[in-house]
Design a protein around this motif. Sequence first.
Motif, short mmCIF file in Angstrom:
data_model
loop_
_atom_site.label_atom_id
_atom_site.label_comp_id
_atom_site.label_asym_id
_atom_site.label_seq_id
_atom_site.Cartn_x
_atom_site.Cartn_y
_atom_site.Cartn_z
N GLY A 255 -2.79 -5.70 0.89
CA GLY A 255 -2.85 -4.84 -0.29
C GLY A 255 -2.41 -5.55 -1.55
O GLY A 255 -1.86 -6.65 -1.53
N PHE A 256 -2.64 -4.83 -2.67
CA PHE A 256 -2.47 -5.40 -4.00
C PHE A 256 -1.85 -4.39 -4.95
O PHE A 256 -2.02 -3.18 -4.79
CB PHE A 256 -3.85 -5.77 -4.59
N GLU A 258 -1.65 -2.48 -8.68
CA GLU A 258 -2.71 -1.98 -9.57
C GLU A 258 -3.18 -3.11 -10.49
O GLU A 258 -2.38 -3.83 -11.08
CB GLU A 258 -2.19 -0.83 -10.43
N PHE A 259 -4.50 -3.25 -10.59
CA PHE A 259 -5.06 -4.24 -11.50
C PHE A 259 -6.54 -3.93 -11.70
O PHE A 259 -7.27 -3.73 -10.74
CB PHE A 259 -4.93 -5.67 -10.95
N GLY A 260 -6.96 -3.91 -12.95
CA GLY A 260 -8.38 -3.73 -13.26
C GLY A 260 -8.83 -2.29 -13.19
O GLY A 260 -9.51 -1.80 -14.09
N VAL A 261 -8.51 -1.62 -12.11
CA VAL A 261 -8.81 -0.21 -11.94
C VAL A 261 -7.53 0.46 -11.44
O VAL A 261 -6.65 -0.20 -10.88
CB VAL A 261 -9.96 0.02 -10.93
N PRO A 262 -7.40 1.78 -11.60
CA PRO A 262 -6.17 2.45 -11.15
C PRO A 262 -6.02 2.41 -9.63
O PRO A 262 -7.00 2.38 -8.88
CB PRO A 262 -6.37 3.90 -11.63
N GLY A 263 -4.78 2.40 -9.19
CA GLY A 263 -4.48 2.57 -7.79
C GLY A 263 -4.06 1.32 -7.06
O GLY A 263 -4.44 0.20 -7.43
N LEU A 264 -3.25 1.50 -6.02
CA LEU A 264 -2.94 0.42 -5.09
C LEU A 264 -4.16 0.18 -4.22
O LEU A 264 -4.74 1.11 -3.67
CB LEU A 264 -1.74 0.82 -4.21
N LYS A 265 -4.55 -1.09 -4.10
CA LYS A 265 -5.70 -1.44 -3.27
C LYS A 265 -5.22 -1.80 -1.87
O LYS A 265 -4.26 -2.55 -1.71
CB LYS A 265 -6.44 -2.63 -3.88
N LEU A 266 -5.92 -1.27 -0.85
CA LEU A 266 -5.52 -1.48 0.53
C LEU A 266 -6.74 -1.77 1.39
O LEU A 266 -7.79 -1.14 1.25
CB LEU A 266 -4.81 -0.24 1.08
N GLY A 267 -6.58 -2.72 2.31
CA GLY A 267 -7.62 -3.00 3.29
C GLY A 267 -7.00 -3.33 4.63
O GLY A 267 -5.78 -3.51 4.75
#
Length: 378
Positions: A255-256, A258-267
């Motif tokens: 995960g990451f 928030e950057f570029g678009v809202p929200g925590l990114k998860l995979g």
Amino acid sequence: MTSARAYDAIVIGVGGMGSATVYQLAKRGLRVLGLERFRVPHEMGSSHGITRIIRLAFHEGPEYVPLGLRAYELWRELEERAGEQVLHVTGSVHAGVPGALAFESTLRACREQDVSHEVLTSAELSARFPGYALPPEMSAVVQPQGGFLTPERCVESHVAVARGLGAEVREDEQVLDWEAFSGGVRVRTESGVYEAGSLVLTAGAWAGRLMPELAEVAVPERQVMGWYEPDDPALFASSRFPVFIVTMDGDEYYGFPEFGVPGLKLGKFDDTGVAADPDALDRTWRTEDEEMLREFLRRCFPQAAGRLLRMAVCMFTNSPDRNFIMGKHAAWPQVSFAAGFSGHGFKFSSVIGEIMADLAERGETRHDISLFAPSRFV
């Protein structure tokens, strides 16, 4: 039909690896042609998703660390040439239960390769980075030099600089076939026929279509990513939230901030073992995809387990042992290829480009790529 034209090298596939290869060849003054079946960049393969993790020590093995060090140097070089930041340092976390293979392998790589790091308990990690709430039995290897790359901008920057150096990159032009002959190669596309002294195949999920020898060892697989709305977005800003890989119950999540678009990114590295057709990939997300990710958030990042903001589908192209596949064609040494990056290759794409340019230009590289030799599958 365009008549045959001579280049020093042709690169098929101008994503993460191919764009870096085109750049490296152009930097050396070679006449290079890059052929991309989609636009540059695009969301049909693996080189997208707004952010991609970069770090120096890897549970895949300490052999990757020297390549990682060179990759960092080349990303900084690209930033200087392109005049744009593509590498963002946030720190990186690799968390798991001490004694587990993935955790111990990362720690061993840090120690053996003298990579700056520290080991924190779950409580210590939460005290420093309040967005983290991992189970108490976990610990984390924290690397201060870790962070993320912006993949679309990496690809665009490599191509833009390469074009400025004289490279030709043709978009929306699908390769139909290629052939090698004494002294060169010939590539046929929907629009023309091109000749060169050497050929580099960096076609990602389509590698097995262009080189049948790779079909069984570079296998595309569907993956999903989600962006979730935190209760307090400030806790998940890049200044306060390192990128992460968490190994839990035998599964691996990443995960990451928030950057570029809202929200925590998860995979999740969702190793289903089910091959995907890159031309017929199911690009719609399913309820079970979202619930799989959300359950992990509830357990480890509860303050980020809010509303789903967006989902995306991508592909990994996996090798049997999850190590890269790079080298020269067994019958035609003027043909080289890179494939099977298994979900952990993009961070290295700057140095992969240098390696592939070495192989195309002089048939060898100073980098140790013995771990990635295609012959291991013969």
